[in-house]
Scaffold this motif. Structure first.
Motif, PDB file in Angstrom:
ATOM      1  N   THR A  39       3.985  -9.027 -57.365  1.00 43.98           N
ATOM      2  CA  THR A  39       3.320  -8.160 -58.341  1.00 43.98           C
ATOM      3  C   THR A  39       2.171  -7.374 -57.711  1.00 43.98           C
ATOM      4  O   THR A  39       1.619  -6.481 -58.320  1.00 43.98           O
ATOM      5  CB  THR A  39       2.767  -8.990 -59.519  1.00 43.98           C
ATOM      6  N   LYS A  40       1.808  -7.694 -56.464  1.00 44.21           N
ATOM      7  CA  LYS A  40       0.735  -6.949 -55.799  1.00 44.21           C
ATOM      8  C   LYS A  40       1.275  -5.757 -55.005  1.00 44.21           C
ATOM      9  O   LYS A  40       0.751  -4.665 -55.084  1.00 44.21           O
ATOM     10  CB  LYS A  40      -0.031  -7.874 -54.852  1.00 44.21           C
ATOM     11  N   CYS A  41       2.356  -5.980 -54.219  1.00 41.20           N
ATOM     12  CA  CYS A  41       2.832  -4.911 -53.323  1.00 41.20           C
ATOM     13  C   CYS A  41       4.252  -4.449 -53.652  1.00 41.20           C
ATOM     14  O   CYS A  41       4.778  -3.580 -52.959  1.00 41.20           O
ATOM     15  CB  CYS A  41       2.742  -5.354 -51.873  1.00 41.20           C
ATOM     16  N   ASN A  42       4.871  -5.015 -54.678  1.00 37.98           N
ATOM     17  CA  ASN A  42       6.222  -4.632 -55.109  1.00 37.98           C
ATOM     18  C   ASN A  42       7.338  -5.028 -54.136  1.00 37.98           C
ATOM     19  O   ASN A  42       8.454  -4.516 -54.235  1.00 37.98           O
ATOM     20  CB  ASN A  42       6.336  -3.124 -55.360  1.00 37.98           C
ATOM     21  N   ALA A  43       7.036  -5.904 -53.166  1.00 37.82           N
ATOM     22  CA  ALA A  43       8.089  -6.368 -52.270  1.00 37.82           C
ATOM     23  C   ALA A  43       9.071  -7.235 -53.057  1.00 37.82           C
ATOM     24  O   ALA A  43       8.710  -7.879 -54.046  1.00 37.82           O
ATOM     25  CB  ALA A  43       7.485  -7.167 -51.123  1.00 37.82           C
ATOM     26  N   LEU A  44      10.324  -7.217 -52.620  1.00 39.67           N
ATOM     27  CA  LEU A  44      11.378  -7.996 -53.279  1.00 39.67           C
ATOM     28  C   LEU A  44      11.859  -9.107 -52.357  1.00 39.67           C
ATOM     29  O   LEU A  44      11.816  -8.963 -51.132  1.00 39.67           O
ATOM     30  CB  LEU A  44      12.556  -7.079 -53.602  1.00 39.67           C
ATOM     31  N   TYR A  45      12.341 -10.177 -52.953  1.00 43.13           N
ATOM     32  CA  TYR A  45      12.841 -11.326 -52.177  1.00 43.13           C
ATOM     33  C   TYR A  45      14.222 -11.705 -52.682  1.00 43.13           C
ATOM     34  O   TYR A  45      14.408 -12.011 -53.857  1.00 43.13           O
ATOM     35  CB  TYR A  45      11.889 -12.499 -52.351  1.00 43.13           C
ATOM     36  N   PHE A  52      11.415  -3.975 -49.051  1.00 50.46           N
ATOM     37  CA  PHE A  52      11.029  -2.994 -50.063  1.00 50.46           C
ATOM     38  C   PHE A  52      12.267  -2.209 -50.482  1.00 50.46           C
ATOM     39  O   PHE A  52      13.084  -1.846 -49.639  1.00 50.46           O
ATOM     40  CB  PHE A  52       9.981  -2.006 -49.515  1.00 50.46           C
ATOM     41  N   ASP A  53      12.430  -1.986 -51.762  1.00 55.24           N
ATOM     42  CA  ASP A  53      13.542  -1.184 -52.266  1.00 55.24           C
ATOM     43  C   ASP A  53      13.104  -0.604 -53.618  1.00 55.24           C
ATOM     44  O   ASP A  53      13.114  -1.288 -54.640  1.00 55.24           O
ATOM     45  CB  ASP A  53      14.795  -2.057 -52.411  1.00 55.24           C
ATOM     46  N   VAL A  69       5.939 -13.186 -58.442  1.00 54.12           N
ATOM     47  CA  VAL A  69       5.229 -14.028 -57.469  1.00 54.12           C
ATOM     48  C   VAL A  69       4.235 -13.171 -56.682  1.00 54.12           C
ATOM     49  O   VAL A  69       4.142 -11.972 -56.881  1.00 54.12           O
ATOM     50  CB  VAL A  69       6.239 -14.667 -56.468  1.00 54.12           C
ATOM     51  N   ILE A  70       3.490 -13.829 -55.792  1.00 52.26           N
ATOM     52  CA  ILE A  70       2.681 -13.128 -54.793  1.00 52.26           C
ATOM     53  C   ILE A  70       3.334 -13.427 -53.453  1.00 52.26           C
ATOM     54  O   ILE A  70       3.523 -14.598 -53.100  1.00 52.26           O
ATOM     55  CB  ILE A  70       1.221 -13.641 -54.780  1.00 52.26           C
ATOM     56  N   CYS A  71       3.677 -12.396 -52.705  1.00 47.33           N
ATOM     57  CA  CYS A  71       4.431 -12.599 -51.453  1.00 47.33           C
ATOM     58  C   CYS A  71       3.543 -13.219 -50.365  1.00 47.33           C
ATOM     59  O   CYS A  71       2.315 -13.177 -50.465  1.00 47.33           O
ATOM     60  CB  CYS A  71       5.045 -11.285 -50.982  1.00 47.33           C
TER      61      CYS A  71
END
Ligand SMILES: [Zn+2]
Length: 172
Positions: A39-45, A52-53, A69-71
């Motif tokens: 939710t901070k940087c929008n990275a996906l897992y 990033f997408d 989550v927070i990555c």
């Protein structure tokens, strides 16, 4: 002795850490979810990989198919736990610092687009020097090399902690 042998790692891939990793991975999604989202940087897992997408993020964000989550990279930044420190110094640096900082920022942005893990944490002036903390040892090296390619000068690497932490010094 027998007991010790039993516990010894056989060298089979994934055997030693596999189980621990599976049960302790806080980012693994639950049934029906498609991905975890920072939710901070929008990275996906997904499939044990951070990326990033933009399109996938737009489709999933805010819905019930994601785990918020927070990555690990944003955690590192929050905890101020750098993987590398780059120190810039010298007369030439003093004169051209603005231009060199712009190069650093552009280079970090370029790398960061492809890699969730690599980011500048902060830049701190220390007298005439500038100290740049990065999330990974790889990015500190990369930035040092980029400055060296553009401006020459002196570049030096000092490793610590089993090559998991590096101090990079550039001076001109
Ligand atoms: Zn993040």
């Amino acid at each position: 002795m027998g007991k010790y042998q039993e516990r010894k790692w056989t060298g089979e891939k994934g055997k030693k850490f596999g189980h621990v990793g599976r049960t302790e991975d806080p980012y693994v999604v639950e049934g029906g979810q498609e991905a975890a989202i920072c939710t901070k940087c929008n990275a996906l897992y997904q499939s044990k990989r951070w990326f990033f997408d933009d399109n996938l993020h737009r489709r999933l964000a805010g819905g019930d198919k994601v785990k918020e989550v927070i990555c690990p990279t944003c955690r590192k930044i929050k905890d101020r736990y750098p993987g590398g420190i780059l120190t810039l110094s010298g007369e030439f640096f003093k004169e051209r610092s603005q231009e060199i900082i712009t190069l650093l920022e552009n280079e970090a942005a370029r790398v960061g687009k492809r890699s969730v893990a690599d980011r500048i944490m902060r830049m701190v002036p220390e007298g005439d020097k500038l100290v740049v903390e990065t999330t990974t040892e790889k990015l500190a090296q990369h930035l040092g090399r980029a400055i060296y390619r553009a401006y020459k000068g002196e570049l030096d690497f000092r490793w610590a902690e089993m090559n998991k932490f590096v101090r990079v010094y550039w001076s001109r």
